[in-house]
Design a protein around this motif. Structure first.
Motif, PDB file in Angstrom:
ATOM      1  N   VAL A   1       3.057  13.142  19.110  1.00 37.14           N
ATOM      2  CA  VAL A   1       1.447  13.704  18.703  1.00 37.14           C
ATOM      3  C   VAL A   1       2.434  12.890  17.512  1.00 37.14           C
ATOM      4  CG1 VAL A   1       1.676  15.538  17.681  1.00 37.14           C
ATOM      5  CG2 VAL A   1      -0.400  14.399  17.861  1.00 37.14           C
ATOM      6  N   THR A   2       1.425  11.962  16.829  1.00 36.76           N
ATOM      7  CA  THR A   2       1.558  11.669  15.787  1.00 36.76           C
ATOM      8  C   THR A   2       0.259  11.578  14.485  1.00 36.76           C
ATOM      9  OG1 THR A   2       2.731   9.343  16.467  1.00 36.76           O
ATOM     10  CG2 THR A   2       2.567   9.731  14.018  1.00 36.76           C
ATOM     11  N   LEU A   3       0.669  12.835  13.194  1.00 38.15           N
ATOM     12  CA  LEU A   3      -0.291  12.539  12.232  1.00 38.15           C
ATOM     13  C   LEU A   3      -0.137  11.227  11.413  1.00 38.15           C
ATOM     14  CD1 LEU A   3      -1.890  13.803  10.590  1.00 38.15           C
ATOM     15  CD2 LEU A   3      -0.262  15.556   9.751  1.00 38.15           C
ATOM     16  N   TRP A   4      -1.409  10.554  11.596  1.00 40.62           N
ATOM     17  CA  TRP A   4      -0.628   9.199  10.144  1.00 40.62           C
ATOM     18  C   TRP A   4      -1.898   9.968   9.043  1.00 40.62           C
ATOM     19  CZ3 TRP A   4       2.125   4.776  11.440  1.00 40.62           C
ATOM     20  CH2 TRP A   4       1.985   4.651  12.486  1.00 40.62           C
ATOM     21  N   THR A   5      -1.242   9.679   7.821  1.00 40.64           N
ATOM     22  CA  THR A   5      -2.335  10.104   7.227  1.00 40.64           C
ATOM     23  C   THR A   5      -2.877   9.371   5.761  1.00 40.64           C
ATOM     24  OG1 THR A   5      -0.836  11.238   5.164  1.00 40.64           O
ATOM     25  CG2 THR A   5      -2.381  13.006   7.213  1.00 40.64           C
ATOM     26  N   ASP A   6      -3.951   9.071   5.227  1.00 36.35           N
ATOM     27  CA  ASP A   6      -4.252   7.681   4.233  1.00 36.35           C
ATOM     28  C   ASP A   6      -4.244   8.463   2.709  1.00 36.35           C
ATOM     29  OD1 ASP A   6      -5.190   5.809   2.710  1.00 36.35           O
ATOM     30  OD2 ASP A   6      -5.721   4.429   4.889  1.00 36.35           O
ATOM     31  N   GLY A   7      -3.617   8.451   1.616  1.00 30.29           N
ATOM     32  CA  GLY A   7      -4.420   9.094   0.619  1.00 30.29           C
ATOM     33  C   GLY A   7      -4.022   7.726  -0.267  1.00 30.29           C
ATOM     34  N   GLY A   8      -3.619   6.645   0.130  1.00 27.46           N
ATOM     35  CA  GLY A   8      -3.520   4.968  -0.998  1.00 27.46           C
ATOM     36  C   GLY A   8      -3.058   5.750  -2.500  1.00 27.46           C
ATOM     37  N   GLY A   9      -2.056   6.790  -2.128  1.00 28.26           N
ATOM     38  CA  GLY A   9      -0.875   7.406  -3.480  1.00 28.26           C
ATOM     39  C   GLY A   9      -2.485   7.350  -4.522  1.00 28.26           C
ATOM     40  N   LYS A  10      -3.738   7.528  -4.293  1.00 26.48           N
ATOM     41  CA  LYS A  10      -4.286   8.069  -5.047  1.00 26.48           C
ATOM     42  C   LYS A  10      -4.867  10.257  -5.459  1.00 26.48           C
ATOM     43  CE  LYS A  10      -7.160   3.890  -4.761  1.00 26.48           C
ATOM     44  NZ  LYS A  10      -6.474   3.107  -6.128  1.00 26.48           N
ATOM     45  N   VAL A  11      -4.263  10.646  -3.459  1.00 29.50           N
ATOM     46  CA  VAL A  11      -4.623  11.868  -3.170  1.00 29.50           C
ATOM     47  C   VAL A  11      -3.037  12.358  -2.620  1.00 29.50           C
ATOM     48  CG1 VAL A  11      -6.845  11.995  -2.970  1.00 29.50           C
ATOM     49  CG2 VAL A  11      -6.222  11.904  -2.067  1.00 29.50           C
TER      50      VAL A  11
ATOM     51  N   ALA B   1       0.852  13.212   2.579  1.00 31.56           N
ATOM     52  CA  ALA B   1       1.956  12.568   3.450  1.00 31.56           C
ATOM     53  C   ALA B   1       2.298  11.072   2.984  1.00 31.56           C
ATOM     54  CB  ALA B   1       2.506  12.916   5.374  1.00 31.56           C
ATOM     55  N   LEU B   2       3.572  10.681   2.786  1.00 30.85           N
ATOM     56  CA  LEU B   2       3.642   9.537   1.979  1.00 30.85           C
ATOM     57  C   LEU B   2       4.324   8.799   3.655  1.00 30.85           C
ATOM     58  CD1 LEU B   2       5.066   9.345  -1.025  1.00 30.85           C
ATOM     59  CD2 LEU B   2       2.800   9.070  -0.339  1.00 30.85           C
ATOM     60  N   ARG B   3       4.383   8.772   5.330  1.00 32.06           N
ATOM     61  CA  ARG B   3       5.422   8.479   6.127  1.00 32.06           C
ATOM     62  C   ARG B   3       4.559   9.693   6.981  1.00 32.06           C
ATOM     63  NH1 ARG B   3       9.605   8.922   2.589  1.00 32.06           N
ATOM     64  NH2 ARG B   3      11.116   6.953   2.899  1.00 32.06           N
ATOM     65  N   PRO B   4       4.017   8.565   8.599  1.00 29.89           N
ATOM     66  CA  PRO B   4       3.738   9.299   9.636  1.00 29.89           C
ATOM     67  C   PRO B   4       4.816  10.733  10.325  1.00 29.89           C
ATOM     68  CG  PRO B   4       4.149   6.676   9.852  1.00 29.89           C
ATOM     69  CD  PRO B   4       4.214   7.336   8.816  1.00 29.89           C
ATOM     70  N   ILE B   5       3.850  11.539  10.569  1.00 28.25           N
ATOM     71  CA  ILE B   5       4.653  13.089  10.975  1.00 28.25           C
ATOM     72  C   ILE B   5       4.791  13.101  12.159  1.00 28.25           C
ATOM     73  CG2 ILE B   5       4.559  15.662  11.100  1.00 28.25           C
ATOM     74  CD1 ILE B   5       3.253  14.919   7.909  1.00 28.25           C
ATOM     75  N   THR B   6       5.706  13.231  13.009  1.00 27.65           N
ATOM     76  CA  THR B   6       5.358  13.193  14.444  1.00 27.65           C
ATOM     77  C   THR B   6       6.304  13.919  15.329  1.00 27.65           C
ATOM     78  OG1 THR B   6       6.063  10.717  14.247  1.00 27.65           O
ATOM     79  CG2 THR B   6       6.257  11.314  16.266  1.00 27.65           C
ATOM     80  N   GLY B   7       5.633  14.806  16.051  1.00 20.67           N
ATOM     81  CA  GLY B   7       5.952  15.421  16.811  1.00 20.67           C
ATOM     82  C   GLY B   7       5.122  16.814  16.815  1.00 20.67           C
ATOM     83  N   ALA B   8       5.103  17.309  18.239  1.00 21.85           N
ATOM     84  CA  ALA B   8       3.662  18.930  17.950  1.00 21.85           C
ATOM     85  C   ALA B   8       4.989  19.343  16.693  1.00 21.85           C
ATOM     86  CB  ALA B   8       3.427  18.988  19.687  1.00 21.85           C
ATOM     87  N   ASP B   9       5.967  19.747  17.365  1.00 21.34           N
ATOM     88  CA  ASP B   9       5.624  20.772  15.721  1.00 21.34           C
ATOM     89  C   ASP B   9       6.000  20.454  14.758  1.00 21.34           C
ATOM     90  OD1 ASP B   9       7.137  22.649  17.821  1.00 21.34           O
ATOM     91  OD2 ASP B   9       9.062  21.588  17.130  1.00 21.34           O
ATOM     92  N   ARG B  10       6.237  19.354  14.039  1.00 20.14           N
ATOM     93  CA  ARG B  10       5.655  19.046  12.359  1.00 20.14           C
ATOM     94  C   ARG B  10       4.612  19.449  12.563  1.00 20.14           C
ATOM     95  NH1 ARG B  10       9.253  14.421  11.085  1.00 20.14           N
ATOM     96  NH2 ARG B  10       8.530  14.588   9.207  1.00 20.14           N
ATOM     97  N   VAL B  11       4.290  18.314  13.588  1.00 21.74           N
ATOM     98  CA  VAL B  11       2.555  18.425  12.915  1.00 21.74           C
ATOM     99  C   VAL B  11       1.646  19.626  12.716  1.00 21.74           C
ATOM    100  CG1 VAL B  11       0.675  17.049  14.255  1.00 21.74           C
ATOM    101  CG2 VAL B  11       2.374  15.739  13.937  1.00 21.74           C
TER     102      VAL B  11
ATOM    103  N   TYR C   1       0.750  -1.485  -0.050  1.00 22.88           N
ATOM    104  CA  TYR C   1       0.333  -0.314  -0.188  1.00 22.88           C
ATOM    105  C   TYR C   1       0.890   1.484  -0.183  1.00 22.88           C
ATOM    106  CZ  TYR C   1      -4.052   3.245   1.350  1.00 22.88           C
ATOM    107  OH  TYR C   1      -5.336   3.656   1.111  1.00 22.88           O
ATOM    108  N   VAL C   2      -0.024   2.407  -1.041  1.00 24.43           N
ATOM    109  CA  VAL C   2       1.277   3.514  -0.617  1.00 24.43           C
ATOM    110  C   VAL C   2       0.724   4.691   0.554  1.00 24.43           C
ATOM    111  CG1 VAL C   2       1.893   5.357  -2.252  1.00 24.43           C
ATOM    112  CG2 VAL C   2       1.088   3.101  -3.390  1.00 24.43           C
ATOM    113  N   GLY C   3       2.217   4.721   1.392  1.00 23.49           N
ATOM    114  CA  GLY C   3       1.711   5.172   2.642  1.00 23.49           C
ATOM    115  C   GLY C   3       1.290   4.125   3.342  1.00 23.49           C
ATOM    116  N   PRO C   4       0.819   5.404   4.327  1.00 12.93           N
ATOM    117  CA  PRO C   4       0.201   4.772   5.429  1.00 12.93           C
ATOM    118  C   PRO C   4      -1.143   4.024   5.465  1.00 12.93           C
ATOM    119  CG  PRO C   4       1.106   6.478   6.148  1.00 12.93           C
ATOM    120  CD  PRO C   4       1.081   6.639   4.705  1.00 12.93           C
TER     121      PRO C   4
END
Length: 300
Positions: free
Chosen positions: A192-202, A205-215, A75-78
């Motif tokens: 905190v971790t941000l998980w974004t699931d676009g499945g390669g169709k939209v 982010a292709l990897r989880p984004i971790t940390g309050a600053d980055r999110v 699967y493309v991304g999370p």
């Protein structure tokens, strides 16, 4: 008669299959497969139709999960579960179908996941589960123990408070849509971790984004940018209950764009964000399919 009996238990069968598979589409297919098997069975020898049907759909769901896990490796991304609308304010039952829990269940074996679902979500006895998964009662007990330990280590449970969940979700949405990094930082846990699931169709982010600053920076950055050809001014957003949790649903004319739900710690800080935007995973939300939550969901 056979159709009536199946209809009486259809919601239960879908609820079991959805929790085992994490996909409304696959769960619907599993229920349809169960109907085909039920239709061709010698029902005169079935003393307990409910147990028999649960056994059929569980077996089908386990087989489908094994195949799905192989596909999810590429699967493309999370990969995140497919969200569904729910109809309960009972927070004890709601947690059994939360996206956060379903994500943890992805790391169990198909057998462990089925045993966990039947025991923890539906209260089946070990003997009943053994019959459903065609294993000895001792094997089922061991699988249940492993699954519970795994889930507890990966997902500490906190008292769910729908009012607090909605309040934090509303504050988060206001801050994110306004690009208010300072408020976002007060709401987010440091890890905190941000998980974004676009499945390669939209675009996601292709990897989880971790940390309050980055999110916080990520959300502030997308607040004013068009998404999939839709300007922010042309998007609508509402908070509705998906998977037992107040969830932000973003829409454009004629379609659902994405869903966004938050997982909170004991202090009400956001520890995980699940953002689902793969169009194929938004069909159940778009169609209005409702998952009835409870130990034995009542028929429509």
């Amino acid at each position: 008669m056979s159709e009536r009996v199946f209809a009486e238990h259809r919601n239960l069968l879908f609820s079991v299959a959805y929790r085992v598979l994490g996909s409304a589409a696959d769960a619907e297919d599993a229920v349809q497969d169960a109907w085909v098997k039920w239709s061709s069975a010698d029902r005169s020898r079935v003393a307990a139709p409910k147990a028999y049907l649960v056994r059929i759909v569980t077996t089908v769901a386990i087989d489908r999960l094994r195949a799905a896990q192989a596909r999810r490796e590429t699967y493309v991304g999370p990969w995140l579960p497919e969200p569904v609308r729910t109809d309960t304010a009972d927070t004890a039952d709601a947690d059994s179908v939360s996206l956060a829990l379903l994500v943890v269940l992805e790391s169990l074996s198909p057998l462990e996941r089925a045993v966990f679902v039947l025991k923890e979500a539906f209260g089946f006895s070990y003997g009943e589960i053994g019959t459903a998964v065609d294993r000895s009662e001792d094997t089922v007990r061991q699988a249940a123990h492993r699954a519970r330990d795994h889930v507890r280590s990966r997902r500490p449970r906190f008292p769910a408070d729908q009012a607090r969940q909605r309040q934090v979700t509303e504050r988060f949405f206001a801050a994110a849509s306004g690009g208010d990094i300072n408020t976002l930082m007060t709401l987010l846990a440091p890890d905190v971790t941000l998980w974004t699931d676009g499945g390669g169709k939209v675009r996601q982010a292709l990897r989880p984004i971790t940390g309050a600053d980055r999110v916080a920076t990520w959300f502030a950055g997308i607040a004013t940018r068009p998404y999939e050809g839709v300007d922010p001014a042309d998007m609508s957003a509402e908070i509705t209950e998906l998977n037992g949790t107040p969830t932000i649903v973003f829409t454009a004319p004629g379609r659902v764009l994405a869903t966004l739900s938050l997982d909170l710690d004991a202090h009400g800080r956001v520890t995980a964000i699940h953002n689902i935007a793969n169009p194929e995973k938004l069909r159940a939300v778009t169609s209005g399919l409702i998952l009835h939550i409870g130990p034995d969901p009542t028929p429509h």
